[in-house]
Design a protein around this motif. Structure first.
Motif, short mmCIF file in Angstrom:
data_model
loop_
_atom_site.label_atom_id
_atom_site.label_comp_id
_atom_site.label_asym_id
_atom_site.label_seq_id
_atom_site.Cartn_x
_atom_site.Cartn_y
_atom_site.Cartn_z
N VAL A 457 0.84 -1.27 0.04
CA VAL A 457 0.15 -0.03 -0.11
C VAL A 457 0.88 1.06 0.07
CG1 VAL A 457 -1.90 1.29 1.06
CG2 VAL A 457 -1.99 -1.12 1.36
N LYS A 458 0.64 2.04 -1.06
CA LYS A 458 1.46 3.23 -1.20
C LYS A 458 0.77 4.41 -1.06
CE LYS A 458 5.57 1.92 -3.43
NZ LYS A 458 6.71 2.14 -4.41
N CYS A 459 1.33 5.66 -0.60
CA CYS A 459 0.71 6.76 -0.35
C CYS A 459 0.34 7.59 -1.82
CB CYS A 459 1.40 7.80 0.42
SG CYS A 459 0.53 9.45 0.40
N LYS A 460 -1.10 7.87 -2.28
CA LYS A 460 -1.23 8.29 -3.35
C LYS A 460 -0.54 9.52 -3.73
CE LYS A 460 -5.81 6.11 -3.98
NZ LYS A 460 -5.69 5.47 -2.69
N ASN A 461 -0.35 10.44 -2.77
CA ASN A 461 0.31 11.77 -2.90
C ASN A 461 1.82 11.71 -3.04
OD1 ASN A 461 -2.35 12.83 -2.51
ND2 ASN A 461 -1.83 13.15 -0.20
N CYS A 462 2.54 10.75 -2.39
CA CYS A 462 3.81 10.67 -2.14
C CYS A 462 4.48 9.40 -2.64
CB CYS A 462 4.14 10.71 -0.31
SG CYS A 462 3.21 12.06 0.04
N ASN A 463 4.04 8.58 -3.10
CA ASN A 463 4.70 7.32 -3.51
C ASN A 463 5.79 6.88 -2.62
OD1 ASN A 463 3.89 7.17 -6.16
ND2 ASN A 463 5.56 7.58 -7.26
N CYS A 480 3.05 13.12 4.28
CA CYS A 480 1.97 13.93 4.33
C CYS A 480 0.86 13.81 5.25
CB CYS A 480 1.51 13.99 2.85
SG CYS A 480 0.37 12.59 2.62
N GLY A 481 1.06 12.58 6.16
CA GLY A 481 -0.02 12.46 7.15
C GLY A 481 -1.28 11.81 6.60
N ALA A 482 -1.28 11.29 5.33
CA ALA A 482 -2.60 10.76 4.84
C ALA A 482 -2.94 9.38 5.73
CB ALA A 482 -2.55 10.45 3.42
N LYS A 694 7.60 11.86 -5.49
CA LYS A 694 6.30 13.01 -5.36
C LYS A 694 6.04 12.75 -3.76
CE LYS A 694 1.96 11.70 -6.63
NZ LYS A 694 0.93 11.19 -7.64
N ILE A 695 6.01 14.17 -3.37
CA ILE A 695 5.45 14.32 -1.72
C ILE A 695 4.18 15.29 -2.04
CG2 ILE A 695 6.08 15.14 0.32
CD1 ILE A 695 8.82 14.12 0.09
#
Ligand code: ADP
Ligand code: ZN
Ligand code: ZN
Length: 744
Positions: A457-463, A480-482, A694-695
């Motif tokens: 599972v990866k963060c969509k905003n930050c890769n 990003c705290g998501a 990407k962050i």
């Protein structure tokens, strides 16, 4: 020349700029960001304001600026100019560090036990980005954000006074997730009412005396010289600092001593107070309110406080007649600023000391490879090396044992604790002695992976992989705290073979509780150290309540003395070896040495167990032997071979923006320009997406250059930057960082 000045007042109608003429005599001192006093309206008193712009003419009939509010010395302005060039930023960014923080306002006596304080909710880089690229349209919001960026923990009344914006602006920013409100207990300064008995200086031992005398000579001769006191923990470095400071004070001069923020504990400050008394000492750290910081600054300016102790930015304190600069734990990465201006405090200190003809003293048990290299050059070392080889109070070094985890696994032990460590913890609990278990977090957080297809599972905003937080049973992005719910079925292949990987502190705590159900534990990591709960409070609790086991990340290794800690376990020494950084070995050696220093500092004998999958790695081996010199020899040879600092500087140019095409195009254009200019002088690598590309939806590219950052190369980068900025970038931010702590 004309200055646009913003008046510092709470009157909302005055929240705009006013033009003033800059008189000839002040021309050299006024920059954007300078505090000035100006005549205003019919008031008799001069008003305070900030110069926010300078221009050639005005359509109004204007008055003169009367005075500089914060009279920066010409030397400081020169330093700011030098820094702006050296660290690729605006002069005003640097001037800000040198100005008196805020203005003292009548602080109402706070009776409550708690106050509301304001913190950034997004990271600094993100906020800087949004301000610079015009993403935040409201000037007032930008102002408040800029202010909080430099003054986290400010109260709403303070924000209103210093930014001239109303609390409605703050509330909007909270609503939009830029800021957060944190209710804080008021911690009374424990030193204020404490009667600290005076202590006398020790008679220095032979090695201390030699070191002291050499530095004393430089003081007497008003001469710049850089020293490195290299000595194990407890070898008496601080005692030398104390006596040098005494000497300088007796000459009527002042002293600055930098320490890492995290070491600024009450115990450390107490030691200085017990020698010199409260009145002469100013302490600058991030927990002071702006009002308190202002007061300390004024005490320094008025020459009441002659001893300044503080973290990185204390190097800019307006010390009167400075006589010496000391930097303790000089290898610490916190001396390098990771946001604009990206300065290295050791470099700035050396610049100041050179200018003022005074000594600069660095101290460490595990010197920075760079520093040690400069101190051991065969021809003309730039730094004078002073060695302390013995513990001053004759305490013993702990016994250090290495456990091969591969072997444990082969013997059927799948737990996080080796048999040896398990037995020792058990025994320690019985003896009512304390244990610290240390887990290096980097690269070792818990993530979720499908064992069937490898999906993570990866963060969509930050890769980046999201981290599992067991307590809340959620996945979180550390950039990003998501947040996201835990997945049980793989979204890629539908399999239910989803497993947790990695070893986090939470997992370790659970395991300890299972294996030692009657023990008491306390955990310290980024989840338990919050804006509300300080690092300091957790450590105090551990000590005062004699809790059996402290489980923590690198935060546990600095500062406090724990007389009852006799066992330290390093769960996996390898984690810091696998980081994507040329300093991986150095960091590992430093961390292990520091951790080892936590065990058996007083009368009780200490033991350290290092668990690792790489028992033959040289940084682990040499840490076991506590042999820095051996470590240094191997490491410096590797650095030479691979062309890393000290043989080269790593210059990282970063491009960040929400428009991927623009980011890419700009970095390619920059590369072409740089390549022409740098040709035979440096090795320059093609622009590439950064390891985390990407962050927070900002695409990130970078160009890495290896070369020596001398004046010539510095000019080339500054010129290139200037040219690139003429391209009218819409949403790409560029920064240059030399030898950054973080390569991401
Ligand atoms: P470091 O800063 O290198 O860790 P310190 O200066 O804190 O070392 O010294 C370690 C301990 O030894 C302290 O308790 C200190 O008071 C004591 N100490 C330092 N110098 C002397 C000395 N010359 N004689 C006796 N004790 C000393
Ligand atoms: Zn799958
Ligand atoms: Zn994220």
């Amino acid at each position: 020349m004309i200055a646009e000045v913003i008046i510092n007042t709470t009157a909302r109608s005055l929240n705009k700029t006013f033009d003033y003429n800059i008189p000839k005599k002040l021309e050299d001192f006024i920059y954007i960001g300078t505090k000035v006093l100006v005549p205003f309206g019919r008031k008799k008193q001069l008003e305070e304001g900030y110069v926010i712009n300078i221009k050639e003419k005005t359509e109004y009939d204007v008055k003169d600026i009367a005075e500089l509010g914060d009279r920066l010395e010409l030397e400081q302005i020169e330093l700011a100019k030098w820094m702006a060039k050296r660290y690729f930023c605006n002069i005003s960014d640097c001037i800000k560090l040198m100005q008196t923080p805020g203005t003292r306002t009548k602080q109402n006596k706070i009776q409550d036990k708690t106050i509301n304080t304001i913190y950034l909710k997004k990271d600094k880089e993100q906020i800087e980005y949004e301000i610079e690229t015009g993403n935040i349209k409201s000037e007032k919001q930008r102002k408040v954000l800029r202010f909080i960026k430099d003054n986290e923990g400010a109260t709403i009344p303070e924000i209103e006074i210093f930014t001239d914006c109303s609390r409605a602006i703050v509330n909007t920013l909270i609503k939009n997730d830029y800021l957060e409100l944190v209710e804080k207990k008021i911690e009374r300064n424990p030193l204020i009412n404490k009667n600290i008995p005076k202590t006398e200086k020790y008679e220095l031992n032979k090695e201390q005396k030699i070191a002291y005398t050499k530095i004393e000579k430089a003081i007497d001769e008003n001469r710049y010289e850089q020293f490195l006191i290299y000595g194990i923990t407890g070898s008496g470095k601080t005692e030398i600092y104390l006596q040098l400071i005494e000497k300088v004070i007796n000459n009527g001069k002042s002293a600055i001593m930098l320490v890492p923020e995290i070491s600024l504990t009450p115990q450390m400050i107490e030691r200085f107070i017990s020698r010199f008394g409260k009145e002469k000492i100013a302490v600058l750290h991030s927990k002071l309110s702006i009002g308190e910081r202002h007061d300390e600054w004024i005490r320094i300016k008025e020459n009441k406080a002659k001893i300044i102790i503080g973290a990185r930015s204390a190097i800019f304190a307006p010390a009167k007649d400075l006589g010496i600069i000391l930097i303790d734990e000089e290898h610490d990465s916190s001396y390098k600023s990771e946001s604009t201006p990206r300065y290295q405090a050791k470099e700035v200190a050396s610049k100041i000391a050179l200018k003022k003809h005074i000594p600069l003293v660095l101290g460490s048990a595990t010197p920075d490879i760079n520093t040690y290299y400069q101190a051991t050059l065969e021809e003309k070392p730039k730094i004078t090396l002073l060695k302390l080889t013995k513990r001053a109070n004759k305490a013993h070094l702990p016994k250090i044992q290495i456990i091969d985890l591969k072997q444990e696994l082969a013997n059927g032990n799948h737990s996080m604790l080796s048999n040896e460590l398990y037995k020792d913890i058990e025994e320690n609990i019985k003896k009512k002695q304390q244990t610290i278990l240390f887990l290096n977090r980097r690269g070792y957080s818990t993530f979720i992976m499908c064992r069937n297809c490898g999906y993570t599972v990866k963060c969509k905003n930050c890769n980046v992989s999201m981290t599992y937080h067991g307590y809340e049973n959620k996945l979180k992005c550390h950039y990003c705290g998501a947040e996201q719910k835990v997945v049980k079925i793989c979204p890629e292949c539908g399999s239910d073979k989803i497993r947790y990987f990695g070893t986090g502190t939470q997992k370790l705590e659970q395991e300890i509780k299972k294996q030692f159900p009657n023990s008491t534990t306390i955990r310290m990591d980024i989840d338990t150290v919050t804006k509300k709960n300080s690092h300091e409070q957790i450590l105090n609790k551990f000590k005062n309540e004699n809790i059996d086991i402290l489980i923590g990340t690198q935060m546990v290794v600095k500062g406090h003395h724990f007389p009852n800690v006799t066992l330290v376990g390093v769960i996996a020494a390898d984690s810091s070896l696998n980081i994507d950084d040329y300093r991986a070995n150095e960091r590992t050696f430093q961390i292990l040495t520091q951790v080892a220093g936590r065990a058996g500092r007083e009368k009780l004998e200490g033991k350290v167990i290092i668990q690792t999958y790489n028992p033959d790695n040289f940084s682990i081996r040499t840490a076991q032997k506590q042999n820095y010199d051996e470590f240094y020899k191997i490491e410096v040879a590797l650095r030479k071979q691979l062309k890393y600092p000290p043989f080269c500087d790593i210059i990282v140019m970063r491009f960040e923006g929400t428009n991927e095409t623009e980011v890419k195009t700009i970095s390619l254009q920059t590369y072409t320009k740089l390549k022409q200019e740098l040709q035979n002088k440096c090795t320059i690598f093609k622009p590439m997406p950064a390891p985390i590309d990407k962050i927070q939806n900002r695409y990130r590219w970078r160009i890495i250059t290896k070369g020596i950052m001398d004046d010539e190369i510095n000019n080339i980068f500054n010129e290139t930057l200037k040219q690139i900025y003429t391209l009218n970038l819409k949403n790409t931010k560029i920064s240059i960082d030399v030898n950054p702590n973080n390569m991401i």
